[in-house]
Design a protein around this motif. Sequence first.
Motif, PDB file in Angstrom:
ATOM      1  N   THR A   1       0.851  -1.187   0.000  1.00 50.14           N
ATOM      2  CA  THR A   1       0.000   0.000   0.000  1.00 50.14           C
ATOM      3  C   THR A   1       0.886   1.236   0.000  1.00 50.14           C
ATOM      4  O   THR A   1       1.833   1.325   0.778  1.00 50.14           O
ATOM      5  CB  THR A   1      -0.926   0.017   1.233  1.00 50.14           C
ATOM      6  OG1 THR A   1      -1.878  -1.043   1.128  1.00 50.14           O
ATOM      7  CG2 THR A   1      -1.676   1.344   1.336  1.00 50.14           C
TER       8      THR A   1
ATOM      9  N   SER B   1      -3.157  -3.826   9.232  1.00 56.26           N
ATOM     10  CA  SER B   1      -3.373  -4.550   7.979  1.00 56.26           C
ATOM     11  C   SER B   1      -2.385  -5.689   7.769  1.00 56.26           C
ATOM     12  O   SER B   1      -2.659  -6.630   7.024  1.00 56.26           O
ATOM     13  CB  SER B   1      -3.284  -3.596   6.791  1.00 56.26           C
ATOM     14  OG  SER B   1      -1.953  -3.133   6.595  1.00 56.26           O
TER      15      SER B   1
ATOM     16  N   ALA C   1      -3.156  -1.690  -9.123  1.00 53.32           N
ATOM     17  CA  ALA C   1      -3.489  -1.149  -7.803  1.00 53.32           C
ATOM     18  C   ALA C   1      -4.929  -0.657  -7.736  1.00 53.32           C
ATOM     19  O   ALA C   1      -5.480  -0.157  -8.720  1.00 53.32           O
ATOM     20  CB  ALA C   1      -2.538  -0.020  -7.449  1.00 53.32           C
ATOM     21  N   HIS C   2      -5.497  -0.804  -6.567  1.00 51.76           N
ATOM     22  CA  HIS C   2      -6.813  -0.239  -6.261  1.00 51.76           C
ATOM     23  C   HIS C   2      -6.576   1.184  -5.760  1.00 51.76           C
ATOM     24  O   HIS C   2      -6.016   1.377  -4.680  1.00 51.76           O
ATOM     25  CB  HIS C   2      -7.494  -1.091  -5.191  1.00 51.76           C
ATOM     26  CG  HIS C   2      -8.860  -0.625  -4.815  1.00 51.76           C
ATOM     27  ND1 HIS C   2      -9.393  -0.791  -3.553  1.00 51.76           N
ATOM     28  CD2 HIS C   2      -9.826   0.003  -5.528  1.00 51.76           C
ATOM     29  CE1 HIS C   2     -10.601  -0.274  -3.506  1.00 51.76           C
ATOM     30  NE2 HIS C   2     -10.887   0.203  -4.687  1.00 51.76           N
TER      31      HIS C   2
ATOM     32  N   THR D   1       1.960  -3.368  -6.635  1.00 52.90           N
ATOM     33  CA  THR D   1       1.282  -2.524  -5.649  1.00 52.90           C
ATOM     34  C   THR D   1      -0.205  -2.872  -5.597  1.00 52.90           C
ATOM     35  O   THR D   1      -0.876  -2.927  -6.624  1.00 52.90           O
ATOM     36  CB  THR D   1       1.454  -1.038  -5.997  1.00 52.90           C
ATOM     37  OG1 THR D   1       2.842  -0.735  -6.127  1.00 52.90           O
ATOM     38  CG2 THR D   1       0.839  -0.150  -4.927  1.00 52.90           C
ATOM     39  N   LYS D   2      -0.717  -3.092  -4.391  1.00 54.00           N
ATOM     40  CA  LYS D   2      -2.120  -3.476  -4.225  1.00 54.00           C
ATOM     41  C   LYS D   2      -3.058  -2.278  -4.072  1.00 54.00           C
ATOM     42  O   LYS D   2      -4.153  -2.263  -4.618  1.00 54.00           O
ATOM     43  CB  LYS D   2      -2.273  -4.387  -3.006  1.00 54.00           C
ATOM     44  CG  LYS D   2      -1.640  -5.755  -3.136  1.00 54.00           C
ATOM     45  CD  LYS D   2      -1.915  -6.582  -1.896  1.00 54.00           C
ATOM     46  CE  LYS D   2      -1.354  -7.984  -2.026  1.00 54.00           C
ATOM     47  NZ  LYS D   2      -1.645  -8.805  -0.807  1.00 54.00           N
ATOM     48  N   ASN D   3      -2.628  -1.311  -3.279  1.00 59.07           N
ATOM     49  CA  ASN D   3      -3.495  -0.182  -2.948  1.00 59.07           C
ATOM     50  C   ASN D   3      -2.724   1.127  -3.004  1.00 59.07           C
ATOM     51  O   ASN D   3      -1.566   1.188  -2.598  1.00 59.07           O
ATOM     52  CB  ASN D   3      -4.077  -0.333  -1.527  1.00 59.07           C
ATOM     53  CG  ASN D   3      -4.884  -1.588  -1.349  1.00 59.07           C
ATOM     54  OD1 ASN D   3      -6.032  -1.663  -1.772  1.00 59.07           O
ATOM     55  ND2 ASN D   3      -4.292  -2.602  -0.723  1.00 59.07           N
TER      56      ASN D   3
ATOM     57  N   VAL E   1     -11.504   0.005   2.818  1.00 58.16           N
ATOM     58  CA  VAL E   1     -10.797   0.285   1.567  1.00 58.16           C
ATOM     59  C   VAL E   1      -9.863  -0.856   1.186  1.00 58.16           C
ATOM     60  O   VAL E   1      -9.999  -1.454   0.121  1.00 58.16           O
ATOM     61  CB  VAL E   1     -10.006   1.612   1.656  1.00 58.16           C
ATOM     62  CG1 VAL E   1      -9.260   1.874   0.354  1.00 58.16           C
ATOM     63  CG2 VAL E   1     -10.935   2.774   1.974  1.00 58.16           C
ATOM     64  N   LEU E   2      -8.919  -1.194   2.071  1.00 63.77           N
ATOM     65  CA  LEU E   2      -7.948  -2.225   1.721  1.00 63.77           C
ATOM     66  C   LEU E   2      -8.566  -3.599   1.587  1.00 63.77           C
ATOM     67  O   LEU E   2      -8.085  -4.427   0.808  1.00 63.77           O
ATOM     68  CB  LEU E   2      -6.841  -2.279   2.790  1.00 63.77           C
ATOM     69  CG  LEU E   2      -5.609  -1.402   2.521  1.00 63.77           C
ATOM     70  CD1 LEU E   2      -5.992   0.075   2.406  1.00 63.77           C
ATOM     71  CD2 LEU E   2      -4.578  -1.588   3.614  1.00 63.77           C
TER      72      LEU E   2
ATOM     73  N   LEU F   1      -3.531   5.115  -1.749  1.00 67.78           N
ATOM     74  CA  LEU F   1      -4.430   6.029  -1.044  1.00 67.78           C
ATOM     75  C   LEU F   1      -3.972   7.457  -1.302  1.00 67.78           C
ATOM     76  O   LEU F   1      -2.788   7.771  -1.120  1.00 67.78           O
ATOM     77  CB  LEU F   1      -4.428   5.737   0.456  1.00 67.78           C
ATOM     78  CG  LEU F   1      -4.701   4.287   0.864  1.00 67.78           C
ATOM     79  CD1 LEU F   1      -4.669   4.155   2.381  1.00 67.78           C
ATOM     80  CD2 LEU F   1      -6.047   3.814   0.323  1.00 67.78           C
TER      81      LEU F   1
ATOM     82  N   THR G   1      -7.680   4.869  -4.408  1.00 70.29           N
ATOM     83  CA  THR G   1      -8.765   5.490  -3.650  1.00 70.29           C
ATOM     84  C   THR G   1      -8.386   6.899  -3.228  1.00 70.29           C
ATOM     85  O   THR G   1      -7.322   7.115  -2.631  1.00 70.29           O
ATOM     86  CB  THR G   1      -9.097   4.669  -2.383  1.00 70.29           C
ATOM     87  OG1 THR G   1      -9.407   3.325  -2.753  1.00 70.29           O
ATOM     88  CG2 THR G   1     -10.292   5.273  -1.653  1.00 70.29           C
TER      89      THR G   1
END
Length: 298
Positions: A32, A96, A180-181, A136-138, A295-296, A140, A183
């Motif tokens: 993240t 997390s 990546a997600h 990379t997953k997330n 979110v995650l 922010l 947000t």
Amino acid sequence: MPFKKLSAVATVTGAALAALSAPQALAADAQTVMFGDSIFANPTYGQIGTTSSLSPAADTALSSATHGIEDTPGAPSPQGCPQGHSNVGRELERVSGQHVANYACSAAKAAGQSHRKDFEEQINGAIANNDLNGATKNVLIQFGANDLQEILRPSLSSANPYFDGMKRSIQRVRQAAPHAHITVVGYPAISARNGAVCPIRTSAPGSTDAGFNLDYAGLVRTGEDQVNSAMYKAARANGVQYYDLRADSINHGMCAPDSTRWISGKWEYSVPHNLFNHLTHLGNRNVAQLLNSKVLSH
């Protein structure tokens, strides 16, 4: 011949080891990545040369009977921006179980031109450090409070620096971290549901922990609405998620009791915090919990 074969194997093996030891071959394992301003960075007063005081005498009298005002500094961001030991990124990493790379920097803007690392510069650092990549997953993102002047620019303008900056930077994030997600995270609630704020928070032994309520004619609430609305529009225009953190923290603003307050007062002598008008230590922990669960985990 056997000697030649062994020499060839040794050469290949040596080359492989050299490649593995090369800096570019060691991919960072950040799952993240956070980009933002002082809400995510949460530096201490001492780190950014800022104080929040009624007067020297009042400071001494109040702080002697209340909780500590300033936390110890934490490690800086990967680009050297000051960050407090208590911040959302460190708490999010803890809850997390992911490795979180927090590039947030106080005073940062999406439109650029601040005296510290802005959104585009933070992305440059994350790419250079290989924190922002295909694994990379997330991601922010939280910018807007320092861009209020740009956000309020008349709609008839040919271009808006805030929206242009968000678009350009989100595109770069998407290119560097295609899986990546992403947000855009709104800001936590500062004012109460009715728009009231409580800038003076003291809780000496034996006293109540209620704050002094000033509604400022709703100016703070108006500013919160304008910034969060702009963030929502920027997220929608660029096809990424928007998380309404204000809605989920509305009962924990500046006027909340000590035990449930996530935002410190302008003069805060009641609960542990790093910086006035920013997240308390309790706020950092709870915002991290919300980001992890809402979110995650999605």
